[in-house]
Design a protein around this motif. Structure first.
Motif, PDB file in Angstrom:
ATOM      1  N   ALA A  18       0.875  -1.115  -0.251  1.00 40.19           N
ATOM      2  CA  ALA A  18      -0.075  -0.041   0.068  1.00 40.19           C
ATOM      3  C   ALA A  18       0.856   1.377  -0.117  1.00 40.19           C
ATOM      4  CB  ALA A  18      -0.953  -0.095   1.152  1.00 40.19           C
ATOM      5  N   ARG A  19       1.369   1.608  -1.160  1.00 41.97           N
ATOM      6  CA  ARG A  19       2.354   2.837  -1.327  1.00 41.97           C
ATOM      7  C   ARG A  19       1.722   4.078  -1.068  1.00 41.97           C
ATOM      8  NH1 ARG A  19       5.221   0.757  -6.985  1.00 41.97           N
ATOM      9  NH2 ARG A  19       5.921  -1.109  -6.392  1.00 41.97           N
ATOM     10  N   HIS A  20       2.224   4.542  -0.117  1.00 47.97           N
ATOM     11  CA  HIS A  20       1.476   6.160   0.071  1.00 47.97           C
ATOM     12  C   HIS A  20       2.406   6.812  -0.528  1.00 47.97           C
ATOM     13  CE1 HIS A  20       0.544   4.734   4.539  1.00 47.97           C
ATOM     14  NE2 HIS A  20       0.117   3.921   3.542  1.00 47.97           N
ATOM     15  N   GLY A  21       1.649   7.861  -1.230  1.00 45.25           N
ATOM     16  CA  GLY A  21       2.181   8.822  -2.295  1.00 45.25           C
ATOM     17  C   GLY A  21       2.780   8.418  -3.580  1.00 45.25           C
ATOM     18  N   ASP A  22       2.177   7.161  -3.979  1.00 46.90           N
ATOM     19  CA  ASP A  22       2.568   6.660  -5.261  1.00 46.90           C
ATOM     20  C   ASP A  22       1.340   7.048  -6.049  1.00 46.90           C
ATOM     21  OD1 ASP A  22       3.287   5.309  -7.570  1.00 46.90           O
ATOM     22  OD2 ASP A  22       2.597   3.311  -6.726  1.00 46.90           O
ATOM     23  N   GLY A  23       1.914   8.287  -6.677  1.00 46.99           N
ATOM     24  CA  GLY A  23       1.119   8.945  -7.951  1.00 46.99           C
ATOM     25  C   GLY A  23       1.538  10.142  -8.535  1.00 46.99           C
ATOM     26  N   GLU A  24       0.705  10.988  -9.320  1.00 49.58           N
ATOM     27  CA  GLU A  24       0.975  12.108  -9.810  1.00 49.58           C
ATOM     28  C   GLU A  24       0.889  13.449  -8.925  1.00 49.58           C
ATOM     29  OE1 GLU A  24       2.773  12.166 -12.585  1.00 49.58           O
ATOM     30  OE2 GLU A  24       2.630  10.022 -12.692  1.00 49.58           O
ATOM     31  N   LEU A  25       1.830  14.433  -9.053  1.00 44.91           N
ATOM     32  CA  LEU A  25       1.527  15.552  -8.374  1.00 44.91           C
ATOM     33  C   LEU A  25       1.728  16.638  -9.661  1.00 44.91           C
ATOM     34  CD1 LEU A  25       1.160  17.171  -5.776  1.00 44.91           C
ATOM     35  CD2 LEU A  25       3.815  17.313  -5.599  1.00 44.91           C
ATOM     36  N   ALA A  28       3.694  20.408  -9.183  1.00 46.91           N
ATOM     37  CA  ALA A  28       4.957  20.060  -8.384  1.00 46.91           C
ATOM     38  C   ALA A  28       5.976  21.477  -8.450  1.00 46.91           C
ATOM     39  CB  ALA A  28       5.750  19.012  -8.866  1.00 46.91           C
ATOM     40  N   THR A  29       6.531  21.868  -7.477  1.00 47.34           N
ATOM     41  CA  THR A  29       7.724  23.048  -7.452  1.00 47.34           C
ATOM     42  C   THR A  29       8.756  22.214  -8.485  1.00 47.34           C
ATOM     43  OG1 THR A  29       6.725  23.619  -5.375  1.00 47.34           O
ATOM     44  CG2 THR A  29       8.957  24.452  -6.096  1.00 47.34           C
ATOM     45  N   ALA A  30       9.099  20.875  -8.020  1.00 47.48           N
ATOM     46  CA  ALA A  30      10.342  20.450  -8.612  1.00 47.48           C
ATOM     47  C   ALA A  30      10.055  18.964  -8.543  1.00 47.48           C
ATOM     48  CB  ALA A  30      11.653  20.980  -8.004  1.00 47.48           C
ATOM     49  N   GLU A  31      11.102  18.270  -9.465  1.00 51.97           N
ATOM     50  CA  GLU A  31      11.082  16.820  -9.333  1.00 51.97           C
ATOM     51  C   GLU A  31      12.256  16.269  -9.551  1.00 51.97           C
ATOM     52  OE1 GLU A  31       9.884  14.845 -13.705  1.00 51.97           O
ATOM     53  OE2 GLU A  31       8.322  15.980 -12.878  1.00 51.97           O
ATOM     54  N   HIS A  32      12.593  15.100  -9.262  1.00 51.20           N
ATOM     55  CA  HIS A  32      13.909  14.568  -9.685  1.00 51.20           C
ATOM     56  C   HIS A  32      13.891  13.037  -9.869  1.00 51.20           C
ATOM     57  CE1 HIS A  32      18.344  14.087  -9.591  1.00 51.20           C
ATOM     58  NE2 HIS A  32      18.175  12.978  -8.893  1.00 51.20           N
ATOM     59  N   HIS A  33      14.447  12.347 -10.703  1.00 45.14           N
ATOM     60  CA  HIS A  33      14.372  11.116 -11.062  1.00 45.14           C
ATOM     61  C   HIS A  33      15.766  10.578 -10.542  1.00 45.14           C
ATOM     62  CE1 HIS A  33      13.294   7.368 -13.267  1.00 45.14           C
ATOM     63  NE2 HIS A  33      14.735   7.484 -13.542  1.00 45.14           N
ATOM     64  N   GLU A  34      15.638   9.335  -9.760  1.00 40.75           N
ATOM     65  CA  GLU A  34      16.684   8.486  -9.394  1.00 40.75           C
ATOM     66  C   GLU A  34      16.554   7.341  -9.826  1.00 40.75           C
ATOM     67  OE1 GLU A  34      19.795   8.892  -7.417  1.00 40.75           O
ATOM     68  OE2 GLU A  34      19.445  10.892  -7.523  1.00 40.75           O
ATOM     69  N   LEU A  35      18.080   6.506 -10.243  1.00 35.87           N
ATOM     70  CA  LEU A  35      17.932   5.135 -10.889  1.00 35.87           C
ATOM     71  C   LEU A  35      19.119   4.525  -9.857  1.00 35.87           C
ATOM     72  CD1 LEU A  35      17.586   2.766 -12.820  1.00 35.87           C
ATOM     73  CD2 LEU A  35      19.129   3.835 -14.244  1.00 35.87           C
ATOM     74  N   ASN A  36      18.907   3.346  -9.626  1.00 35.54           N
ATOM     75  CA  ASN A  36      19.998   2.559  -8.805  1.00 35.54           C
ATOM     76  C   ASN A  36      20.710   1.574  -9.828  1.00 35.54           C
ATOM     77  OD1 ASN A  36      21.439   0.966  -7.546  1.00 35.54           O
ATOM     78  ND2 ASN A  36      20.137   0.610  -5.764  1.00 35.54           N
ATOM     79  N   ARG A  48       6.033  19.765  -3.939  1.00 38.81           N
ATOM     80  CA  ARG A  48       5.488  21.363  -3.805  1.00 38.81           C
ATOM     81  C   ARG A  48       5.789  21.664  -2.541  1.00 38.81           C
ATOM     82  NH1 ARG A  48      -0.138  20.512  -4.443  1.00 38.81           N
ATOM     83  NH2 ARG A  48      -0.177  20.553  -2.271  1.00 38.81           N
ATOM     84  N   LEU A  49       6.546  22.660  -2.790  1.00 45.17           N
ATOM     85  CA  LEU A  49       6.970  23.554  -1.602  1.00 45.17           C
ATOM     86  C   LEU A  49       5.968  24.958  -1.330  1.00 45.17           C
ATOM     87  CD1 LEU A  49      10.759  23.646  -1.860  1.00 45.17           C
ATOM     88  CD2 LEU A  49       9.344  22.092  -0.631  1.00 45.17           C
ATOM     89  N   ASP A  50       6.039  25.528  -0.118  1.00 47.18           N
ATOM     90  CA  ASP A  50       5.200  26.435   0.184  1.00 47.18           C
ATOM     91  C   ASP A  50       5.695  27.809  -0.772  1.00 47.18           C
ATOM     92  OD1 ASP A  50       7.396  26.923   1.513  1.00 47.18           O
ATOM     93  OD2 ASP A  50       6.194  27.851   3.225  1.00 47.18           O
ATOM     94  N   PRO A  51       4.738  28.678  -0.880  1.00 43.60           N
ATOM     95  CA  PRO A  51       5.427  29.821  -1.791  1.00 43.60           C
ATOM     96  C   PRO A  51       6.987  30.389  -1.175  1.00 43.60           C
ATOM     97  CG  PRO A  51       3.364  30.275  -1.305  1.00 43.60           C
ATOM     98  CD  PRO A  51       3.653  28.987  -0.381  1.00 43.60           C
ATOM     99  N   ALA A  52       7.161  30.255   0.302  1.00 42.44           N
ATOM    100  CA  ALA A  52       8.757  30.687   0.535  1.00 42.44           C
ATOM    101  C   ALA A  52       9.646  29.826   0.306  1.00 42.44           C
ATOM    102  CB  ALA A  52       8.500  31.237   2.005  1.00 42.44           C
ATOM    103  N   HIS A  53       9.284  28.427   0.008  1.00 43.42           N
ATOM    104  CA  HIS A  53      10.061  27.327  -0.370  1.00 43.42           C
ATOM    105  C   HIS A  53      10.682  26.844   0.981  1.00 43.42           C
ATOM    106  CE1 HIS A  53      10.746  27.383  -4.866  1.00 43.42           C
ATOM    107  NE2 HIS A  53       9.440  27.801  -4.816  1.00 43.42           N
ATOM    108  N   LEU A  59       3.840  16.011  -1.731  1.00 42.98           N
ATOM    109  CA  LEU A  59       5.068  15.120  -2.205  1.00 42.98           C
ATOM    110  C   LEU A  59       4.299  14.086  -2.751  1.00 42.98           C
ATOM    111  CD1 LEU A  59       7.775  13.434  -0.165  1.00 42.98           C
ATOM    112  CD2 LEU A  59       5.825  14.634   0.509  1.00 42.98           C
ATOM    113  N   ALA A  60       4.788  13.261  -4.053  1.00 45.79           N
ATOM    114  CA  ALA A  60       4.542  12.305  -4.617  1.00 45.79           C
ATOM    115  C   ALA A  60       5.381  11.728  -5.570  1.00 45.79           C
ATOM    116  CB  ALA A  60       3.170  12.295  -5.428  1.00 45.79           C
TER     117      ALA A  60
END
Length: 150
Positions: A18-25, A28-36, A48-53, A59-60
C-alpha cells in the motif's frame, strides 16, 4: 526473529503493498529522477513547496523496484509531508546515518518513526542504496526547487 524485528518487517511489507504517495503531483515545484544501476530500481520524486520554499506541502512519486525501495518511498512521504525543508533534511541525515551503521547501535525511534524499520537493511550493503533511493531523490528535488535551507 524478535518481536520488534517482526514488526519492522511488517511495516516494510505493508508499505511496499500500500504505497503512500505513489502517484502524480501535477503542480509540483520540482521533481527529480533517481536510478539505482546496480539493481534497476528507479523513482521520480515530485514535491510542492510553500511559496517561501521553506515547507514541504505535498510530495508524490512514481517508481518501480524492490519492496525495500518502494516501501522506503512510502514511509518517506508519511514522514516528511508538512515538515520544513530543514526538518526534512535532518530526518534524511538521520536515516542515512542509520543505514550506514551496519546494524550497530540503536536508531532514534522518536525522530525516525516508521523509518526505523529499515535499520535491519543497514546490515546488507547492497540494499542500502535501495532504501536511500527516494530520500536522495527528495534531497535533489528540494535543491532543484532552490530552497533557502537546501
Amino acid at each position: 526473529m524478535s518481536g520488534l524485528e517482526g514488526l519492522y518487517q511488517q511495516i516494510i511489507l505493508d508499505h511496499s503493498k500500500a504505497r503512500h504517495g505513489d502517484g502524480e503531483l501535477t503542480d509540483a515545484t520540482a521533481e527529480h529522477h533517481e536510478l539505482n544501476p546496480s539493481c534497476g530500481d528507479e523513482l521520480t520524486m515530485r514535491i510542492r513547496l510553500d511559496p517561501a520554499h521553506e515547507r514541504i506541502e505535498e510530495l508524490a512519486w512514481r517508481g518501480d523496484g524492490c519492496s525495500i525501495s518502494m516501501a522506503s518511498a512510502s514511509v518517506l512521504v508519511d514522514s516528511v509531508r508538512g515538515l520544513t525543508v530543514a526538518e526534512a533534511q535532518s530526518l534524511t541525515d538521520a536515516f542515512r546515518e542509520m543505514l550506514r551503521s551496519q546494524g550497530r547501535g540503536e536508531p532514534d525511534v522518536e525522530l525516525l518513526g516508521d523509518a526505523v524499520a529499515f535499520h535491519g537493511v543497514s546490515k546488507y550493503v547492497m540494499r542500502v542504496k535501495c532504501a536511500m533511493l527516494a530520500w536522495v531523490a527528495l534531497e535533489a528535488a528540494v535543491a532543484k526547487a532552490g530552497s533557502p535551507a537546501g
